[in-house]
Scaffold this motif. Structure first.
Motif, PDB file in Angstrom:
ATOM      1  N   GLU A  99       0.719  -1.079  -0.070  1.00 15.79           N
ATOM      2  CA  GLU A  99       0.207   0.021   0.012  1.00 15.79           C
ATOM      3  C   GLU A  99       0.739   1.358   0.017  1.00 15.79           C
ATOM      4  OE1 GLU A  99       1.038  -0.861   4.179  1.00 15.79           O
ATOM      5  OE2 GLU A  99       0.512  -2.140   2.571  1.00 15.79           O
ATOM      6  N   GLN A 100       2.139   1.319   0.236  1.00 13.89           N
ATOM      7  CA  GLN A 100       3.079   2.279   0.169  1.00 13.89           C
ATOM      8  C   GLN A 100       3.563   2.702  -1.114  1.00 13.89           C
ATOM      9  OE1 GLN A 100       3.628   3.997   3.089  1.00 13.89           O
ATOM     10  NE2 GLN A 100       2.148   2.748   3.933  1.00 13.89           N
ATOM     11  N   LEU A 101       3.524   1.820  -2.106  1.00  9.48           N
ATOM     12  CA  LEU A 101       4.116   2.384  -3.490  1.00  9.48           C
ATOM     13  C   LEU A 101       2.827   1.948  -4.454  1.00  9.48           C
ATOM     14  CD1 LEU A 101       7.679   0.755  -2.674  1.00  9.48           C
ATOM     15  CD2 LEU A 101       6.936   3.303  -2.980  1.00  9.48           C
ATOM     16  N   PRO A 102       3.043   2.448  -5.622  1.00 12.84           N
ATOM     17  CA  PRO A 102       2.078   2.143  -6.746  1.00 12.84           C
ATOM     18  C   PRO A 102       2.071   0.684  -7.085  1.00 12.84           C
ATOM     19  CG  PRO A 102       3.383   4.008  -7.258  1.00 12.84           C
ATOM     20  CD  PRO A 102       4.195   3.543  -6.186  1.00 12.84           C
ATOM     21  N   GLN A 144      12.717   0.543 -11.637  1.00 12.07           N
ATOM     22  CA  GLN A 144      13.494   1.779 -11.210  1.00 12.07           C
ATOM     23  C   GLN A 144      12.865   2.875 -11.977  1.00 12.07           C
ATOM     24  OE1 GLN A 144      14.907   2.788  -8.710  1.00 12.07           O
ATOM     25  NE2 GLN A 144      14.987   4.760  -9.239  1.00 12.07           N
ATOM     26  N   GLY A 145      12.826   2.585 -13.442  1.00 15.94           N
ATOM     27  CA  GLY A 145      12.135   3.667 -14.254  1.00 15.94           C
ATOM     28  C   GLY A 145      10.620   3.931 -13.737  1.00 15.94           C
ATOM     29  N   THR A 146       9.992   2.864 -13.437  1.00 21.65           N
ATOM     30  CA  THR A 146       8.622   3.173 -13.405  1.00 21.65           C
ATOM     31  C   THR A 146       8.365   3.952 -11.825  1.00 21.65           C
ATOM     32  OG1 THR A 146       7.895   1.090 -14.364  1.00 21.65           O
ATOM     33  CG2 THR A 146       6.110   1.928 -12.810  1.00 21.65           C
ATOM     34  N   ALA A 147       9.337   3.526 -10.973  1.00 25.38           N
ATOM     35  CA  ALA A 147       9.220   4.149  -9.484  1.00 25.38           C
ATOM     36  C   ALA A 147       9.472   5.655  -9.796  1.00 25.38           C
ATOM     37  CB  ALA A 147      10.299   3.470  -8.806  1.00 25.38           C
ATOM     38  N   VAL A 148      10.670   6.078 -10.682  1.00 22.77           N
ATOM     39  CA  VAL A 148      10.942   7.333 -10.920  1.00 22.77           C
ATOM     40  C   VAL A 148       9.869   8.256 -11.518  1.00 22.77           C
ATOM     41  CG1 VAL A 148      12.255   9.061 -12.153  1.00 22.77           C
ATOM     42  CG2 VAL A 148      13.342   7.119 -11.147  1.00 22.77           C
ATOM     43  N   GLU A 155       8.002  10.455   1.774  1.00 22.56           N
ATOM     44  CA  GLU A 155       8.706   9.906   2.672  1.00 22.56           C
ATOM     45  C   GLU A 155       8.906   8.520   2.358  1.00 22.56           C
ATOM     46  OE1 GLU A 155       4.747   9.525   5.090  1.00 22.56           O
ATOM     47  OE2 GLU A 155       5.898  10.722   3.573  1.00 22.56           O
ATOM     48  N   SER A 156       8.338   7.779   1.714  1.00 25.59           N
ATOM     49  CA  SER A 156       8.168   6.322   1.091  1.00 25.59           C
ATOM     50  C   SER A 156       9.464   6.395   0.030  1.00 25.59           C
ATOM     51  CB  SER A 156       7.076   5.990   0.740  1.00 25.59           C
ATOM     52  OG  SER A 156       6.228   5.776   1.706  1.00 25.59           O
ATOM     53  N   TRP A 157       9.180   7.526  -0.828  1.00 24.61           N
ATOM     54  CA  TRP A 157       9.946   7.659  -2.058  1.00 24.61           C
ATOM     55  C   TRP A 157      11.657   7.615  -1.270  1.00 24.61           C
ATOM     56  CZ3 TRP A 157      11.377   7.087  -7.026  1.00 24.61           C
ATOM     57  CH2 TRP A 157      12.268   7.926  -7.399  1.00 24.61           C
TER      58      TRP A 157
END
Length: 317
Positions: A99-102, A144-148, A155-157
């Motif tokens: 739940e903290q990330l996409p 990594q690219g999707t996260a960016v 704060e999670s990022w």
């Protein structure tokens, strides 16, 4: 942020970065066996020393051979530093805090893990090891690219990225150590290993663009330690680690003085690199510089663990 969430995010960043680093190094070093001149065991030993636990390997195998080393470093789930183990541990951490990330990040990492888990070493060796490692790098780059692209800069990022950059700093130092440990009378022959380190971090073109013609261990070490504009240098990694820690100010209900001490420690490490002159890194001083950087990385990892994580949990993987 809860301790368990902070810890999972930090280690997702570390484990995914570690897996990519191992894939890059193995891809380049793998081809050094073609230039081994009958010393293939030396090549495989050096690969194992760079990213694995040689003591554990030698307990299981009697020699450094291609099949055993590749399995040990890529697909052995009982070896905590193998590529598959790193991805499995990153996935387990992400599963706890989905739940903290996409959700796209979970889908990517889970799908990548399932693919990697089904890979057979015989298939890798029969086909193209380069294609396999390229697929690993592409899978991690997609994550990594999707996260960016889609993650909130919350704060999670910043916790995720702080883990990634601290791991990157440590990886580069260990890579340089693996080459600097070559005996002095064999350093002329270490050119191939030096090139392998440079190419494993994708730094060959950047190195040449800076008009650094001398591809010696000294020059490559200076580049990978001090170059502020290269994303995989130690200086760049520690500077970004410091910035992500600073961004966490105001997101924690814990003692701000402890966080400030950790930020000062990161700033001190980055500042000391900034004050280093190129001539301060020579063959005589390189090991001392790298050893101090390893100590600094360890101190930073321990400081993050003490501040953000639950007491008694594992600090260093």
């Amino acid at each position: 942020m809860l301790d368990r969430i902070a810890e999972s995010l930090f280690w997702i960043g570390r484990y995914t970065e570690r897996a990519e680093n191992h894939a890059r190094l193995l891809d380049v070093y793998y081809h050094l066996r073609e230039e081994g001149n009958g010393e293939s065991e030396t090549v495989w030993r050096r690969i194992a020393e760079a990213i694995g636990d040689c003591k554990l390997y030698e307990e299981r195998y009697d020699a450094y051979r291609e099949h055993e080393v590749l399995f040990f470093l890529t697909l052995d789930l009982t070896q905590s530093n193998s590529i598959l183990s790193c991805i499995a541990q990153a996935r387990d951490n992400l599963k706890k805090i989905r739940e903290q990330l996409p959700s796209e990040l979970w889908n990517l990492l889970n799908g990548f893990y399932l693919w990697l888990k089904g890979v057979q070493l015989e298939e890798v060796m029969q086909q193209s090891p380069h294609r396999f490692f390229q697929r690993v790098k592409e899978g991690l780059a997609a994550f990594q690219g999707t996260a960016v692209s889609i993650s909130l800069r919350d704060e999670s990022w910043h916790m995720l990225e702080s883990g990634r950059y601290l791991e990157r700093s440590e990886n580069v130092v260990r890579l340089l150590q693996s080459v600097s440990n070559i005996e002095p009378d064999k350093r002329k022959a270490s050119y191939a290993y030096t090139m392998a380190v440079l190419k494993s971090v994708g730094g060959y073109e950047a190195f040449r663009r800076l008009d650094l013609e001398d591809i010696s261990l000294e020059e490559v070490a200076r580049f990978l330690v001090l170059q502020e504009t290269f994303p995989r240098s130690v200086h760049f990694a520690l500077a970004n680690f410091e910035q992500h820690l600073k961004a966490l100010r105001g997101h924690s209900d814990k003692s701000s003085s402890a966080l400030e001490r950790m930020i000062r420690l990161a700033g001190k490490a980055r500042s000391e690199l900034g004050w280093l002159d190129r001539n301060d890194i020579t063959m005589d001083s390189l090991n001392a510089v790298l050893q101090q950087l390893l100590i600094t990385n360890s101190q930073l990892g321990e400081a993050v663990a003490k501040y953000f994580f639950s007491p008694g949990r594992e600090v260093i993987a």
